[in-house]
Design a protein around this motif. Sequence first.
Motif, PDB file in Angstrom:
ATOM      1  N   ARG A  48       0.854  -1.238  -0.069  1.00  0.00           N
ATOM      2  CA  ARG A  48       0.066   0.138   0.191  1.00  0.00           C
ATOM      3  C   ARG A  48       0.666   1.374   0.131  1.00  0.00           C
ATOM      4  NH1 ARG A  48      -3.211  -3.495   2.966  1.00  0.00           N
ATOM      5  NH2 ARG A  48      -2.887  -2.853   4.952  1.00  0.00           N
ATOM      6  N   LEU A  49       2.093   1.286   0.549  1.00  0.00           N
ATOM      7  CA  LEU A  49       2.928   2.369   0.715  1.00  0.00           C
ATOM      8  C   LEU A  49       3.588   2.288  -0.634  1.00  0.00           C
ATOM      9  CD1 LEU A  49       4.879   1.903   3.933  1.00  0.00           C
ATOM     10  CD2 LEU A  49       2.840   3.605   3.306  1.00  0.00           C
ATOM     11  N   GLU A  50       3.782   1.382  -1.275  1.00  0.00           N
ATOM     12  CA  GLU A  50       4.161   1.522  -2.595  1.00  0.00           C
ATOM     13  C   GLU A  50       3.189   2.201  -3.592  1.00  0.00           C
ATOM     14  OE1 GLU A  50       6.668  -1.344  -6.009  1.00  0.00           O
ATOM     15  OE2 GLU A  50       5.701  -2.257  -4.062  1.00  0.00           O
ATOM     16  N   ILE A  51       1.976   1.911  -3.487  1.00  0.00           N
ATOM     17  CA  ILE A  51       0.692   2.183  -4.262  1.00  0.00           C
ATOM     18  C   ILE A  51       0.696   3.889  -3.970  1.00  0.00           C
ATOM     19  CG2 ILE A  51      -1.678   2.176  -4.590  1.00  0.00           C
ATOM     20  CD1 ILE A  51      -1.533  -0.639  -3.871  1.00  0.00           C
ATOM     21  N   LEU A  52       0.780   4.293  -2.816  1.00  0.00           N
ATOM     22  CA  LEU A  52       0.725   5.556  -2.589  1.00  0.00           C
ATOM     23  C   LEU A  52       1.945   6.354  -3.280  1.00  0.00           C
ATOM     24  CD1 LEU A  52      -0.337   5.513   1.430  1.00  0.00           C
ATOM     25  CD2 LEU A  52      -1.879   6.311  -0.834  1.00  0.00           C
ATOM     26  N   ASP A  53       2.942   5.805  -3.199  1.00  0.00           N
ATOM     27  CA  ASP A  53       4.130   6.304  -3.894  1.00  0.00           C
ATOM     28  C   ASP A  53       3.916   6.351  -5.133  1.00  0.00           C
ATOM     29  OD1 ASP A  53       6.868   7.424  -4.113  1.00  0.00           O
ATOM     30  OD2 ASP A  53       7.540   5.249  -4.791  1.00  0.00           O
ATOM     31  N   LEU A  54       3.326   5.466  -6.146  1.00  0.00           N
ATOM     32  CA  LEU A  54       2.956   5.743  -7.556  1.00  0.00           C
ATOM     33  C   LEU A  54       2.117   6.609  -7.497  1.00  0.00           C
ATOM     34  CD1 LEU A  54       2.467   1.904  -8.735  1.00  0.00           C
ATOM     35  CD2 LEU A  54       3.006   3.934 -10.037  1.00  0.00           C
ATOM     36  N   LEU A  55       1.059   6.826  -6.696  1.00  0.00           N
ATOM     37  CA  LEU A  55       0.103   7.780  -7.178  1.00  0.00           C
ATOM     38  C   LEU A  55       0.528   9.078  -6.898  1.00  0.00           C
ATOM     39  CD1 LEU A  55      -3.317   6.029  -5.498  1.00  0.00           C
ATOM     40  CD2 LEU A  55      -2.578   6.363  -7.731  1.00  0.00           C
ATOM     41  N   THR A  56       1.721   9.371  -6.355  1.00  0.00           N
ATOM     42  CA  THR A  56       2.295  10.689  -6.005  1.00  0.00           C
ATOM     43  C   THR A  56       2.611  11.299  -7.501  1.00  0.00           C
ATOM     44  OG1 THR A  56       4.552   9.923  -5.750  1.00  0.00           O
ATOM     45  CG2 THR A  56       3.031  10.549  -3.644  1.00  0.00           C
ATOM     46  N   GLN A  57       2.797  10.418  -8.393  1.00  0.00           N
ATOM     47  CA  GLN A  57       3.283  10.722  -9.910  1.00  0.00           C
ATOM     48  C   GLN A  57       2.028  11.306 -10.599  1.00  0.00           C
ATOM     49  OE1 GLN A  57       4.808   7.129 -11.347  1.00  0.00           O
ATOM     50  NE2 GLN A  57       6.438   7.114  -9.744  1.00  0.00           N
ATOM     51  N   ALA A  58       0.932  10.557 -10.519  1.00  0.00           N
ATOM     52  CA  ALA A  58      -0.098  10.931 -11.247  1.00  0.00           C
ATOM     53  C   ALA A  58      -1.452  10.155 -10.815  1.00  0.00           C
ATOM     54  CB  ALA A  58       0.007  10.790 -12.795  1.00  0.00           C
ATOM     55  N   PRO A  59      -2.738  10.408 -11.215  1.00  0.00           N
ATOM     56  CA  PRO A  59      -3.821   9.368 -10.963  1.00  0.00           C
ATOM     57  C   PRO A  59      -3.827   8.451 -12.096  1.00  0.00           C
ATOM     58  CG  PRO A  59      -4.545  11.626 -10.997  1.00  0.00           C
ATOM     59  CD  PRO A  59      -3.239  11.655 -11.441  1.00  0.00           C
TER      60      PRO A  59
ATOM     61  N   LYS B  37      -8.808   8.667  -3.358  1.00  0.00           N
ATOM     62  CA  LYS B  37     -10.097   8.815  -3.793  1.00  0.00           C
ATOM     63  C   LYS B  37     -10.246   8.590  -5.318  1.00  0.00           C
ATOM     64  CE  LYS B  37      -8.871  13.466  -5.255  1.00  0.00           C
ATOM     65  NZ  LYS B  37      -9.098  15.069  -5.016  1.00  0.00           N
ATOM     66  N   THR B  38     -11.284   8.327  -5.460  1.00  0.00           N
ATOM     67  CA  THR B  38     -11.798   7.513  -7.018  1.00  0.00           C
ATOM     68  C   THR B  38     -12.503   8.589  -7.865  1.00  0.00           C
ATOM     69  OG1 THR B  38     -13.886   6.728  -6.335  1.00  0.00           O
ATOM     70  CG2 THR B  38     -11.920   5.341  -6.032  1.00  0.00           C
ATOM     71  N   LYS B  39     -12.363   8.379  -9.175  1.00  0.00           N
ATOM     72  CA  LYS B  39     -12.965   9.298 -10.293  1.00  0.00           C
ATOM     73  C   LYS B  39     -13.283   8.364 -11.423  1.00  0.00           C
ATOM     74  CE  LYS B  39     -12.508  13.611 -12.282  1.00  0.00           C
ATOM     75  NZ  LYS B  39     -11.645  14.618 -12.538  1.00  0.00           N
ATOM     76  N   ARG B  40     -14.463   8.327 -11.711  1.00  0.00           N
ATOM     77  CA  ARG B  40     -14.857   7.284 -13.053  1.00  0.00           C
ATOM     78  C   ARG B  40     -14.415   8.227 -14.285  1.00  0.00           C
ATOM     79  NH1 ARG B  40     -17.423   2.850 -14.234  1.00  0.00           N
ATOM     80  NH2 ARG B  40     -18.209   2.503 -12.129  1.00  0.00           N
ATOM     81  N   LYS B  41     -13.727   7.408 -15.179  1.00  0.00           N
ATOM     82  CA  LYS B  41     -13.630   7.855 -16.334  1.00  0.00           C
ATOM     83  C   LYS B  41     -13.693   6.752 -17.413  1.00  0.00           C
ATOM     84  CE  LYS B  41      -9.519  10.055 -18.746  1.00  0.00           C
ATOM     85  NZ  LYS B  41      -8.121  10.244 -18.731  1.00  0.00           N
ATOM     86  N   GLY B  42     -14.808   6.878 -18.219  1.00  0.00           N
ATOM     87  CA  GLY B  42     -15.656   5.896 -19.151  1.00  0.00           C
ATOM     88  C   GLY B  42     -15.712   4.725 -18.320  1.00  0.00           C
ATOM     89  N   ASN B  43     -15.012   3.357 -18.785  1.00  0.00           N
ATOM     90  CA  ASN B  43     -15.367   2.070 -18.095  1.00  0.00           C
ATOM     91  C   ASN B  43     -14.170   1.864 -16.903  1.00  0.00           C
ATOM     92  OD1 ASN B  43     -17.448   1.465 -19.449  1.00  0.00           O
ATOM     93  ND2 ASN B  43     -16.273   0.508 -21.318  1.00  0.00           N
ATOM     94  N   HIS B  44     -13.673   3.108 -16.743  1.00  0.00           N
ATOM     95  CA  HIS B  44     -12.388   2.864 -15.597  1.00  0.00           C
ATOM     96  C   HIS B  44     -12.639   3.504 -14.231  1.00  0.00           C
ATOM     97  CE1 HIS B  44      -9.963   0.382 -18.500  1.00  0.00           C
ATOM     98  NE2 HIS B  44     -10.187   1.175 -19.301  1.00  0.00           N
ATOM     99  N   ILE B  45     -11.985   2.874 -13.525  1.00  0.00           N
ATOM    100  CA  ILE B  45     -12.148   3.680 -12.105  1.00  0.00           C
ATOM    101  C   ILE B  45     -10.532   4.277 -11.943  1.00  0.00           C
ATOM    102  CG2 ILE B  45     -12.252   3.823  -9.619  1.00  0.00           C
ATOM    103  CD1 ILE B  45     -14.799   3.411 -11.128  1.00  0.00           C
ATOM    104  N   ILE B  46     -10.509   5.553 -11.719  1.00  0.00           N
ATOM    105  CA  ILE B  46      -9.048   6.091 -11.610  1.00  0.00           C
ATOM    106  C   ILE B  46      -8.967   6.617 -10.245  1.00  0.00           C
ATOM    107  CG2 ILE B  46      -7.535   8.094 -12.420  1.00  0.00           C
ATOM    108  CD1 ILE B  46      -8.452   6.101 -14.737  1.00  0.00           C
ATOM    109  N   TYR B  47      -7.523   5.848  -9.525  1.00  0.00           N
ATOM    110  CA  TYR B  47      -7.522   6.444  -8.164  1.00  0.00           C
ATOM    111  C   TYR B  47      -6.283   7.506  -8.223  1.00  0.00           C
ATOM    112  CZ  TYR B  47      -9.985   1.951  -6.821  1.00  0.00           C
ATOM    113  OH  TYR B  47     -10.857   1.341  -6.683  1.00  0.00           O
ATOM    114  N   SER B  48      -6.473   8.342  -7.129  1.00  0.00           N
ATOM    115  CA  SER B  48      -5.474   9.365  -7.023  1.00  0.00           C
ATOM    116  C   SER B  48      -5.383   9.749  -5.381  1.00  0.00           C
ATOM    117  CB  SER B  48      -6.212  10.619  -7.350  1.00  0.00           C
ATOM    118  OG  SER B  48      -7.117  11.330  -7.119  1.00  0.00           O
TER     119      SER B  48
END
Length: 91
Positions: free
Chosen positions: A32-43, A74-85
């Motif tokens: 989860r820490l690695e995922i948070l690090d990835l999300l610092t780059q972009a959603p 948090k999440t945001k729907r973009k077409g058929n995908h859920i985008i996490y940021s």
Amino acid sequence: MERKCFEQAVNYKNGLYEELSKIGKGLSSDRRLEILDLLTQAPKSVETIANGVGISVANASRHLQILKDSHLVKTKRKGNHIIYSLSFSQN
């Protein structure tokens, strides 16, 4: 009146501790820490996160759900995908 104030204070304190424990759970995994690090780059989508961390989409989804419950993403729907940021980002 005094008893009502006491009960409100106890309820507030209990709610605060509950939220803090959720944050602790969200931060208690190296993945989860690695995922948070990835999300610092972009959603990113679940699939992109899974590939970036090297885990299955199902596993990434579970980690992301815990992070969402912790109010760290948090999440945001973009077409058929859920985008996490990150919850605290400007994205």
